[in-house]
Enzyme design. Sequence first.
Site, short mmCIF file in Angstrom:
data_model
loop_
_atom_site.label_atom_id
_atom_site.label_comp_id
_atom_site.label_asym_id
_atom_site.label_seq_id
_atom_site.Cartn_x
_atom_site.Cartn_y
_atom_site.Cartn_z
N VAL A 92 0.87 -1.16 -0.05
CA VAL A 92 0.14 0.16 0.00
C VAL A 92 0.88 1.18 0.01
CG1 VAL A 92 -1.74 1.24 1.32
CG2 VAL A 92 -1.77 -1.10 1.59
N CYS A 93 0.73 1.94 -1.20
CA CYS A 93 1.58 3.25 -1.10
C CYS A 93 1.59 4.17 0.09
CB CYS A 93 1.09 4.07 -2.37
SG CYS A 93 2.00 5.73 -2.42
N PHE A 94 0.45 4.32 0.67
CA PHE A 94 0.36 5.67 1.87
C PHE A 94 0.74 4.92 3.06
CE2 PHE A 94 -1.41 8.00 -1.26
CZ PHE A 94 -1.29 9.37 -0.93
#
Length: 278
Positions: free
Chosen positions: A149-151
């Site tokens: 997940v990027c964030f």
Amino acid sequence: MMRETWRFIDSGECSPAYNMALDEALLDWHSKGLIPPTIRFYGWNPATLSIGYFQKVEKEINLEKVHEYGLGFVRRPTGGRGVLHDKELTYSVIVSEDHPEMPASVTEAYRVISQGILEGFKDVGLDAYFSIPRTDEEKNALKNPRSAVCFDAPSWYELVVEGRKVAGSAQTRQKGVILQHGSIILDIDEDKLFDLFKYSSDRLRERMQRNFKNKAVAINALRSEPLTMEEAKEAFKRGFEKGLNIELEPYTLSEEEEKAVKEISKNRYENDEWNFRK
């Protein structure tokens, strides 16, 4: 000193394949000297999960959920991790590596470009600042991200408000040109986001989602008055002009340019071979 004029494109809500194709086309045109440096704002129709260039779909992505939610799906030409593009303003910046204001190092160029986003956050009343990993532990975490997940974690010069990440960006350099694009999140549905990835156990997912709340936040969770998309566009356009000391001149693609973008879209980003490659 005269402020340099850059091109500004607001392409509205487009398909995932078109969005990535237009970023690629702008990079290509700029490398050939056909267009000046360009900043583009865009949205996604449908809402889309984009994955980084190096991510493995089979291992990391829950495609059943992607389909269940009716989301688009596309692989970006940039690195980084999975991003749910839903209630957000997406931006891209296209500029030559040898532009006099662009440092040679990737992280420093990232800082210069992100100054525009920083000013945008200030414009909407948020006290944003750059995260700089200080301890060895933080630096090692960047090399070995635990999550798809990027964030999930801020990296060098990621933008942070009250200790939580508010924008995620990725960069690629090709043909002597920097392409940086990223998400400025207005609102986020964390359950939907975490449904889109695979985990070795439910406990791991719960723990990661709990941690996520402490690491990332959307603009409207920080403001008493929700920010509309139009307000966000105006604020971040002003932010880029101030942060990069440029004038932005609106531009609409010609028929010929549109045709070229659709061609790239069809040949690459609508293609399963690209999106699901091993």
